[in-house]
Design a protein around this motif. Structure first.
Motif, PDB file in Angstrom:
ATOM      1  N   LEU A  17       0.851  -1.194   0.000  1.00  0.00           N
ATOM      2  CA  LEU A  17       0.000   0.000   0.000  1.00  0.00           C
ATOM      3  C   LEU A  17       0.884   1.239   0.000  1.00  0.00           C
ATOM      4  N   PRO A  18       0.772   2.093  -1.016  1.00  0.00           N
ATOM      5  CA  PRO A  18       1.669   3.250  -1.129  1.00  0.00           C
ATOM      6  C   PRO A  18       1.546   4.235   0.025  1.00  0.00           C
ATOM      7  N   ARG A  19       0.401   4.263   0.684  1.00  0.00           N
ATOM      8  CA  ARG A  19       0.217   5.247   1.758  1.00  0.00           C
ATOM      9  C   ARG A  19       1.069   4.923   2.982  1.00  0.00           C
ATOM     10  N   ASP A  20       1.525   3.657   3.114  1.00  0.00           N
ATOM     11  CA  ASP A  20       2.325   3.247   4.271  1.00  0.00           C
ATOM     12  C   ASP A  20       3.167   2.048   3.858  1.00  0.00           C
ATOM     13  N   GLN A  21       4.488   2.208   3.914  1.00  0.00           N
ATOM     14  CA  GLN A  21       5.389   1.159   3.436  1.00  0.00           C
ATOM     15  C   GLN A  21       5.351  -0.100   4.291  1.00  0.00           C
ATOM     16  N   LYS A  22       4.725  -0.023   5.474  1.00  0.00           N
ATOM     17  CA  LYS A  22       4.642  -1.191   6.355  1.00  0.00           C
ATOM     18  C   LYS A  22       3.340  -1.974   6.176  1.00  0.00           C
TER      19      LYS A  22
END
Length: 441
Positions: free
Chosen positions: A193-198
């Protein structure tokens, strides 16, 4: 990749190169043929482009999925998922950077052998590679590997592999993943998910699951059959598409309880869905044994998507070639451009033309929008060779207050442009009549 049908991938940072994957990896270079003839050995892709084969890699048998390394360096590093679950790093022979030479041939091995279904590179932590595997009751199905892992307990030397030239090369086996997720389940598709690398979105056997690597013991999930081909809209990071058989589900990750939209069900099973990287809200889908790519235009969908809104979807179809299409890939930078490949490796370079929107202003200028371009057509004011449209004449005369000069009536023909002798005669006649009437009074 399904079965032995070829798949196709554009290079992330080399806009003129792509790779075709089936039983081997073939790297092609695309060049324009607008002002030149087709070179010997080149393959015609369209009227304006051709492809030249640069290299072939046949070192990775039992190939099931391929993912191109997202960083600029090394530029030709690919991860290959195999039928036994191993992930192999390989190259197409275009990069001789010694800094990354040790990565080539490195293998990442699960505890129990089973098919690797999907691979996904982390777009920010570029050394992280997620692999989705078939189910095993005593193992995890989502493994996240660090390709630059240097921990000696995790890496054991493999026996030397004999090369065709008679030389030997030592390959490293990595057996300890960075993260293990999805125990006693199967993973069919993956995307970060691009919004959060984790955050990792996984299409599991019967649900879509979001894993947070900061707390791997918990996950957010929704039960659904649409678990294949998960992909995030590059322009709207909370919008995700997935599919099952002939149906596409569109999800809003902020309202993850159910799909916000289900697209028209197709008579045949879907094989691929992909968002256009150069255009907002354009989703392409391909069904099995079809030469048609169906497009869903969601650029007018309200954002954010709410429970009370009814998204506007414009659906249309394009036919890039006459034969059945095995796979397609959007070009990363050229607007609305894609390349398709057929089961026999015939390829076609194709541009999806935008719908044209027209607007006609009250002053007769015509404007139309096509993609990112806006065009205007207006009548040239200094062009006296063409007869002006009557609407244009009426507007210009109204602006010059034509017909409102009641003191010197004869001057109205000048306000009309002084170009029409009949009009001049008319206004002079009216002027004389008014003079006579006033004299009689």
């Amino acid at each position: 990749m399904s079965g032995t049908k070829p798949d196709i991938l554009w290079a992330p940072h080399q806009v003129d190169r792509f790779v075709v994957c089936d039983s081997e990896l073939s790297l092609y270079h695309v060049e324009s043929t607008v002002n030149s003839e087709l070179k010997a050995g080149s393959l015609r892709l369209s009227e304006d482009s051709a492809a030249t084969l640069l290299s072939i890699n046949s070192d990775t048998p039992y190939m099931k999925c391929v993912a191109w390394y997202l960083n600029y360096d090394p530029e030709c590093l690919l991860a290959v998922g195999q039928a036994n679950g191993r992930v192999v790093l390989t190259s197409l022979g275009q990069d001789h950077n010694s800094k990354f030479k040790d990565l080539i041939g490195k293998e990442f091995v699960p505890k129990h052998a089973r098919q690797c279904n999907t691979l996904a590179w982390n777009p920010l932590d570029s050394n992280w590679l997620a692999a989705g595997l078939d189910k095993h009751r005593a193992d995890f199905s989502v493994l996240i590997w660090d390709i630059c892992s240097k921990y000696t307990p995790d890496i054991v030397p493999m026996e030397k592999v004999r090369l065709s030239a008679g030389e030997t090369e030592t390959t490293l086996l990595v057996t300890k993943p960075l993260y293990e997720l999805g125990q006693n389940d199967a993973c069919l598709s993956l995307c970060w998910l691009p919004r959060d690398q984790k955050l990792l979105l996984a299409g599991m056997h019967r649900n879509l699951a979001i894993f947070d690597l900061r707390n791997t013991s918990q996950k957010m999930f929704v039960n659904t059959k649409a678990v294949q081909g998960v992909t995030v809209d590059p322009y709207f990071h909370d919008r995700v598409a997935s599919f099952y058989e002939g149906q596409v589900a569109i999800w809003d990750l902020r309202k993850f309880e159910k799909p916000v939209l289900t697209l028209t069900e197709q008579p045949k099973p879907l094989t691929k869905v992909a968002w256009c990287p150069t255009r907002t809200g354009l989703l392409a889908t391909l069904t099995r044994d079809s030469n048609i790519i169906r497009l869903y235009d969601m650029q007018h969908t309200p954002t954010p998507i709410g429970d009370e809104t009814e998204p506007t979807i414009i659906e249309r179809s394009v036919q890039p070639c006459d034969n059945y299409i095995a796979s397609f890939a959007w070009h990363p930078t050229s607007q609305n451009r894609m390349i398709v490949v057929t089961p026999n490796r015939t390829m076609s370079d194709f541009t999806v033309f935008e719908r044209i929107s027209l607007a006609w202003s009250p002053i007769t200028s015509l404007m139309w929008a096509c993609g990112r371009h806006l065009y205007e057509c207006t009548e040239e004011e200094n062009d006296n060779s063409l007869e002006k449209d009557i609407a244009t004449k009426m507007r210009l005369r109204a602006l010059s207050r034509y017909g409102l000069d009641t003191e010197q009536v004869w001057r109205n023909h000048i306000l009309a442009g002084n170009e029409d002798p009949q009009l001049k005669s008319l206004w002079y006649t009216l002027h004389y009549i008014l003079c006579i009437v006033n004299f009689v009074r």
